[in-house]
Design a protein around this motif. Sequence first.
Motif, short mmCIF file in Angstrom:
data_model
loop_
_atom_site.label_atom_id
_atom_site.label_comp_id
_atom_site.label_asym_id
_atom_site.label_seq_id
_atom_site.Cartn_x
_atom_site.Cartn_y
_atom_site.Cartn_z
N GLN A 1 7.62 1.54 1.27
CA GLN A 1 8.06 2.93 1.19
C GLN A 1 6.87 3.86 1.03
N VAL A 2 6.85 4.91 1.83
CA VAL A 2 5.87 5.98 1.69
C VAL A 2 6.63 7.27 1.44
N THR A 3 6.31 7.94 0.36
CA THR A 3 6.94 9.21 0.04
C THR A 3 5.87 10.26 -0.15
N LEU B 1 -3.21 7.46 2.09
CA LEU B 1 -2.79 6.11 1.72
C LEU B 1 -3.31 5.16 2.78
N ARG B 2 -3.54 3.91 2.38
CA ARG B 2 -3.87 2.89 3.35
C ARG B 2 -2.86 1.75 3.21
N LEU B 3 -2.15 1.49 4.28
CA LEU B 3 -1.19 0.40 4.31
C LEU B 3 -1.87 -0.85 4.86
N VAL C 1 -3.67 -6.22 9.34
CA VAL C 1 -3.71 -4.96 10.08
C VAL C 1 -3.54 -3.83 9.08
N TYR C 2 -4.29 -2.77 9.29
CA TYR C 2 -4.27 -1.65 8.36
C TYR C 2 -3.77 -0.38 9.07
N LEU C 3 -3.26 0.52 8.27
CA LEU C 3 -2.95 1.86 8.75
C LEU C 3 -3.51 2.84 7.72
N GLN C 4 -4.58 3.50 8.10
CA GLN C 4 -5.15 4.53 7.25
C GLN C 4 -4.46 5.85 7.56
N MET C 5 -3.87 6.44 6.54
CA MET C 5 -3.10 7.67 6.73
C MET C 5 -3.75 8.79 5.92
N ASN C 6 -4.23 9.80 6.60
CA ASN C 6 -4.86 10.95 5.96
C ASN C 6 -4.05 12.21 6.22
N SER C 7 -4.32 13.23 5.43
CA SER C 7 -3.64 14.52 5.59
C SER C 7 -2.12 14.33 5.69
N LEU C 8 -1.59 13.57 4.77
CA LEU C 8 -0.17 13.24 4.82
C LEU C 8 0.69 14.48 4.65
N GLU C 9 1.82 14.47 5.33
CA GLU C 9 2.78 15.56 5.31
C GLU C 9 4.13 15.03 4.84
N GLY D 1 0.78 -1.23 0.00
CA GLY D 1 0.00 0.00 0.00
C GLY D 1 0.81 1.28 0.00
N GLY D 2 2.12 1.16 0.10
CA GLY D 2 2.94 2.36 0.07
C GLY D 2 2.98 2.96 -1.32
#
Length: 119
Positions: free
Chosen positions: A114-116, A18-20, A78-86, A8-9
């Motif tokens: 990897q998350v960029t 993004l959702r990992l 297991v998930y990681l929902q990531m909003n408003s990424l910086e 998901g990266g």
Amino acid sequence: QVQLVESGGGLVQAGGSLRLSCAASGRIFSISAMGWYRQAPGKQRELVAGMTSGDSTNYAASVKGRFTISGDNAKNTVYLQMNSLEPEDTGVYYCKYSAIRGGIRYDYWGRGTQVTVSS
């Protein structure tokens, strides 16, 4: 042994989401906690979000209110929902499972995704 595979990266613009996902397989029992960690270039690996087997959660101060950890027991994921990424969220994100068996804690890590975040 427990095998963990993250996905998901990717590359996203600041403000995006993004959702990992972390898929677990193998000896998935006596799991006491799951968590997402990240490591930015030149920095130590840090806890981003954690969840116990009792579904209590905790977050790093820098991501609280923006990230959400959740789990799907049926899918062993297991998930990681990531909003408003910086841009500061850029790094390699790792999934970790901890199991307690016979009074000993075992930690299992995935290889990371990897998350960029571009500004």
